[in-house]
Motif scaffolding. Structure first.
Motif, mmCIF file in Angstrom:
data_model
loop_
_atom_site.group_PDB
_atom_site.id
_atom_site.type_symbol
_atom_site.label_atom_id
_atom_site.label_comp_id
_atom_site.label_asym_id
_atom_site.label_seq_id
_atom_site.Cartn_x
_atom_site.Cartn_y
_atom_site.Cartn_z
ATOM 1 N N ALA A 77 0.753 -1.204 0.140
ATOM 2 C CA ALA A 77 -0.001 -0.065 -0.087
ATOM 3 C C ALA A 77 0.957 1.238 -0.076
ATOM 4 N N HIS A 78 0.673 2.005 -0.936
ATOM 5 C CA HIS A 78 1.471 3.360 -1.205
ATOM 6 C C HIS A 78 0.886 4.390 0.222
ATOM 7 N N LEU A 79 1.530 5.161 0.783
ATOM 8 C CA LEU A 79 0.986 6.119 1.801
ATOM 9 C C LEU A 79 1.916 7.179 1.554
ATOM 10 N N LEU A 107 5.903 7.645 1.266
ATOM 11 C CA LEU A 107 6.064 8.658 0.457
ATOM 12 C C LEU A 107 5.829 10.047 1.039
ATOM 13 N N ARG A 108 6.494 10.887 0.520
ATOM 14 C CA ARG A 108 6.193 12.216 1.050
ATOM 15 C C ARG A 108 4.891 12.917 0.144
ATOM 16 N N GLY A 109 4.745 12.590 -1.107
ATOM 17 C CA GLY A 109 3.895 12.886 -1.958
ATOM 18 C C GLY A 109 4.447 14.162 -2.645
ATOM 19 N N ALA A 124 9.847 11.943 3.432
ATOM 20 C CA ALA A 124 9.413 10.517 3.437
ATOM 21 C C ALA A 124 10.240 9.684 4.674
ATOM 22 N N SER A 125 11.399 10.426 5.018
ATOM 23 C CA SER A 125 12.316 9.540 5.911
ATOM 24 C C SER A 125 11.456 9.786 7.129
ATOM 25 N N ASP A 126 10.957 11.064 7.503
ATOM 26 C CA ASP A 126 10.089 11.285 8.795
ATOM 27 C C ASP A 126 8.957 9.996 8.988
ATOM 28 N N THR A 147 17.471 11.813 -10.315
ATOM 29 C CA THR A 147 17.473 12.964 -9.239
ATOM 30 C C THR A 147 15.824 13.432 -9.178
ATOM 31 N N HIS A 148 15.549 13.752 -8.027
ATOM 32 C CA HIS A 148 14.040 14.315 -7.688
ATOM 33 C C HIS A 148 14.332 15.629 -8.194
ATOM 34 N N GLY A 149 13.201 16.029 -8.821
ATOM 35 C CA GLY A 149 12.998 17.464 -9.414
ATOM 36 C C GLY A 149 13.498 18.644 -8.227
ATOM 37 N N ILE A 159 22.209 11.553 -0.798
ATOM 38 C CA ILE A 159 22.432 11.849 0.719
ATOM 39 C C ILE A 159 21.154 11.671 1.495
ATOM 40 N N ASN A 160 20.173 12.243 0.783
ATOM 41 C CA ASN A 160 18.741 12.299 1.354
ATOM 42 C C ASN A 160 18.076 10.771 1.233
ATOM 43 N N LEU A 161 18.432 10.263 0.372
ATOM 44 C CA LEU A 161 18.080 8.780 0.311
ATOM 45 C C LEU A 161 18.492 7.967 1.159
ATOM 46 N N LYS A 163 19.094 8.793 3.942
ATOM 47 C CA LYS A 163 18.559 9.255 5.404
ATOM 48 C C LYS A 163 17.225 8.076 5.435
ATOM 49 N N LYS A 164 16.457 8.021 4.449
ATOM 50 C CA LYS A 164 15.296 7.248 4.249
ATOM 51 C C LYS A 164 15.766 5.998 4.717
ATOM 52 N N VAL A 165 16.722 5.339 4.107
ATOM 53 C CA VAL A 165 17.064 4.002 4.461
ATOM 54 C C VAL A 165 17.453 3.832 5.973
ATOM 55 N N MET A 173 11.993 1.589 -4.652
ATOM 56 C CA MET A 173 11.365 1.460 -5.894
ATOM 57 C C MET A 173 11.602 2.655 -6.782
ATOM 58 N N SER A 174 12.382 2.577 -7.964
ATOM 59 C CA SER A 174 12.733 3.719 -8.670
ATOM 60 C C SER A 174 11.589 4.198 -9.481
ATOM 61 N N GLN A 175 11.769 5.501 -9.524
ATOM 62 C CA GLN A 175 10.903 6.541 -10.443
ATOM 63 C C GLN A 175 11.264 5.775 -11.932
HETATM 64 P P1 FAD Z 1 11.257 12.448 -0.130
HETATM 65 O O1 FAD Z 1 12.095 11.118 0.119
HETATM 66 O O2 FAD Z 1 10.795 13.216 1.228
HETATM 67 O O3 FAD Z 1 11.795 13.437 -1.023
HETATM 68 C C1 FAD Z 1 11.576 14.689 -1.823
HETATM 69 C C2 FAD Z 1 12.631 15.612 -1.769
HETATM 70 O O4 FAD Z 1 13.130 16.038 -0.363
HETATM 71 C C3 FAD Z 1 13.783 15.156 -2.788
HETATM 72 O O5 FAD Z 1 14.412 16.181 -3.216
HETATM 73 C C4 FAD Z 1 14.776 14.641 -1.525
HETATM 74 O O6 FAD Z 1 16.319 14.779 -1.926
HETATM 75 C C5 FAD Z 1 14.575 15.522 -0.345
HETATM 76 N N1 FAD Z 1 14.576 15.022 1.060
HETATM 77 C C6 FAD Z 1 14.261 13.874 1.278
HETATM 78 N N2 FAD Z 1 14.526 13.516 2.553
HETATM 79 C C7 FAD Z 1 15.235 14.803 2.824
HETATM 80 C C8 FAD Z 1 15.817 14.948 4.556
HETATM 81 N N3 FAD Z 1 15.575 14.186 5.264
HETATM 82 N N4 FAD Z 1 16.318 16.232 4.490
HETATM 83 C C9 FAD Z 1 16.386 17.155 3.589
HETATM 84 N N5 FAD Z 1 15.944 16.452 2.329
HETATM 85 C C10 FAD Z 1 15.107 15.522 2.072
HETATM 86 N N6 FAD Z 1 2.943 10.067 -5.216
HETATM 87 C C11 FAD Z 1 1.559 10.124 -4.704
HETATM 88 O O7 FAD Z 1 1.043 11.070 -4.435
HETATM 89 N N7 FAD Z 1 1.104 8.743 -4.685
HETATM 90 C C12 FAD Z 1 1.820 7.586 -4.868
HETATM 91 O O8 FAD Z 1 1.255 6.443 -4.704
HETATM 92 C C13 FAD Z 1 3.042 7.746 -5.653
HETATM 93 N N8 FAD Z 1 3.698 6.691 -5.776
HETATM 94 C C14 FAD Z 1 4.969 6.788 -6.309
HETATM 95 C C15 FAD Z 1 5.825 5.480 -6.348
HETATM 96 C C16 FAD Z 1 7.067 5.679 -6.718
HETATM 97 C C17 FAD Z 1 7.871 4.330 -7.052
HETATM 98 C C18 FAD Z 1 7.459 6.711 -7.061
HETATM 99 C C19 FAD Z 1 9.289 6.911 -7.331
HETATM 100 C C20 FAD Z 1 7.024 8.086 -6.658
HETATM 101 C C21 FAD Z 1 5.671 7.899 -6.283
HETATM 102 N N9 FAD Z 1 4.894 8.922 -5.970
HETATM 103 C C22 FAD Z 1 3.565 9.018 -5.489
HETATM 104 C C23 FAD Z 1 5.506 10.609 -6.193
HETATM 105 C C24 FAD Z 1 6.036 11.045 -4.944
HETATM 106 O O9 FAD Z 1 5.246 11.376 -3.839
HETATM 107 C C25 FAD Z 1 6.713 12.270 -5.582
HETATM 108 O O10 FAD Z 1 7.883 11.854 -6.159
HETATM 109 C C26 FAD Z 1 7.360 13.189 -4.194
HETATM 110 O O11 FAD Z 1 7.691 14.466 -4.879
HETATM 111 C C27 FAD Z 1 8.560 12.789 -3.550
HETATM 112 O O12 FAD Z 1 8.165 11.744 -2.682
HETATM 113 P P2 FAD Z 1 9.457 10.898 -1.936
HETATM 114 O O13 FAD Z 1 8.532 9.962 -1.178
HETATM 115 O O14 FAD Z 1 10.291 10.515 -2.740
HETATM 116 O O15 FAD Z 1 10.096 12.198 -1.003
#
Ligand code: FAD
Length: 289
Positions: A77-79, A107-109, A124-126, A147-149, A159-161, A163-165, A173-175
């Motif tokens: 389940a995505h969240l 996910l952060r969203g 997302a790490s939170d 790279t995330h946008g 480095i942020n990834l 933190k999530k791990v 799972m990759s984009q």
């Molecule tokens: P994060 O991991 O929080 O990253 C977001 C940004 O913050 C990045 O630039 C990162 O470098 C930075 N960052 C991360 N952690 C930290 C930290 N601790 N300190 C400082 N900076 C930090 N969206 C939906 O709404 N619903 C879905 O079901 C959904 N499914 C997805 C499935 C996959 C496989 C993927 C790849 C994406 C999905 N998304 C979905 C999109 C996702 O929500 C967006 O890409 C969103 O912008 C980032 O989510 P994230 O969890 O990667 O965020």
């Protein structure tokens, strides 16, 4: 079953992603898709999560439960958390636990100007940390080969990834991407950074031109020359474009498997026909360890 256990042998994990039906359609409209996808025996099926509204969270949970109980496939389940309070998240986690769902993609969203941001979760790490503190779910996270946008560089993003791990995500799972070299380069950097969890490659078969334009705007995937040529050549010929898109995805997957990828996460776009053609073409490859 927890997703991490799927990676215990050397076989390539093969999974699908689906999205819930539109809010105006009844949930049953997804049943036929699920029936056909589950026949293909994926390792798991993940279900996306909408904007964070109350209805969305229950829909994702309901579909994940159906996948598990009616179709006998492990669900993820995505969240998302950016527009949720801790209380909201606790409510969803309770619902997932009650339904016997064991796997969450945390996910952060996306930041959406129309949806208010709540302050409880910034990244997302939170959310990963919050879940791992009090719950026994397997938690996956998202990663971005190109790279995330919002990140200013790949180094910052990795480095942020990490933190999530470190917070407890044990699978990524990759984009989606169309250039395998971008994925290999990202993978190498992630491993150097000490990210040692399984990383599944996100593959989206492109089957129409509008879809690719929307996707590329949304996720910024780069388009190799070979891919652009294909789009140009078959523009205006829907069946040829679909077949070329399927062939391109198969070619990407064969190369990834030959290079030892941990898993393939297929963005099915709820299209069982395309998923079937791909699965039948690569079925014998994923079973070679
Ligand atoms: P994060 O991991 O929080 O990253 C977001 C940004 O913050 C990045 O630039 C990162 O470098 C930075 N960052 C991360 N952690 C930290 C930290 N601790 N300190 C400082 N900076 C930090 N969206 C939906 O709404 N619903 C879905 O079901 C959904 N499914 C997805 C499935 C996959 C496989 C993927 C790849 C994406 C999905 N998304 C979905 C999109 C996702 O929500 C967006 O890409 C969103 O912008 C980032 O989510 P994230 O969890 O990667 O965020």
């Amino acid at each position: 079953m927890k997703i991490i256990d799927k990676f215990q042998n050397d076989k390539t994990v093969f999974s699908f992603e689906i999205f819930p039906p539109k809010r105006t359609s009844p949930i049953e409209t997804i049943y036929e898709t699920l029936e056909q996808l589950s026949d293909l025996k994926p390792d798991f099926i993940s279900v996306t999560y909408g904007t964070g509204s109350r209805e969305d969270k229950y829909t994702t949970c309901e579909i994940a439960t159906i996948i598990k109980e009616k179709y006998n496939v492990d669900p993820v389940a995505h969240l998302t958390c950016i527009s949720s309070t801790k209380e909201d998240v606790v409510e969803v986690l309770g619902e997932l636990r009650k339904s016997g769902i064991e796997n969450i993609l945390a996910l952060r969203g996306d930041i959406n100007p129309n949806i208010p941001i709540k302050e409880d979760f910034k990244h997302a790490s939170d959310l990963v940390e919050f879940i791992k503190k009090d719950y026994d779910f397997h938690v996956s996270g998202a990663c971005y080969p190109e790279t995330h946008g919002e990140a200013t560089s790949m180094v910052e993003d990795i480095i942020n990834l990490k933190k999530k791990v470190d917070a407890g995500a044990t699978h990524l799972m990759s984009q989606l991407f169309f250039d395998n070299n971008a994925f290999y380069s990202f993978l190498e950097k992630a491993r150097i950074a000490g990210i040692n969890v399984p990383i599944e490659a996100g593959i989206m078969p492109v089957i129409n031109k509008n879809q690719i334009e929307r996707m590329v705007t949304m996720c910024g995937a780069s388009l190799p020359n070979k891919f652009v040529k294909m789009m140009q050549k078959y523009d205006g010929h829907p069946q040829a474009l679909r077949d070329a898109g399927i062939a391109y995805a198969i070619d990407q997957i064969v190369d990834l498997i030959s290079n030892g990828v941990d898993g393939i996460h297929l963005y099915t776009m709820n299209n069982p026909y395309v998923a079937r053609r791909i699965t039948e073409s690569i079925g014998s490859l994923i079973n070679v360890d």
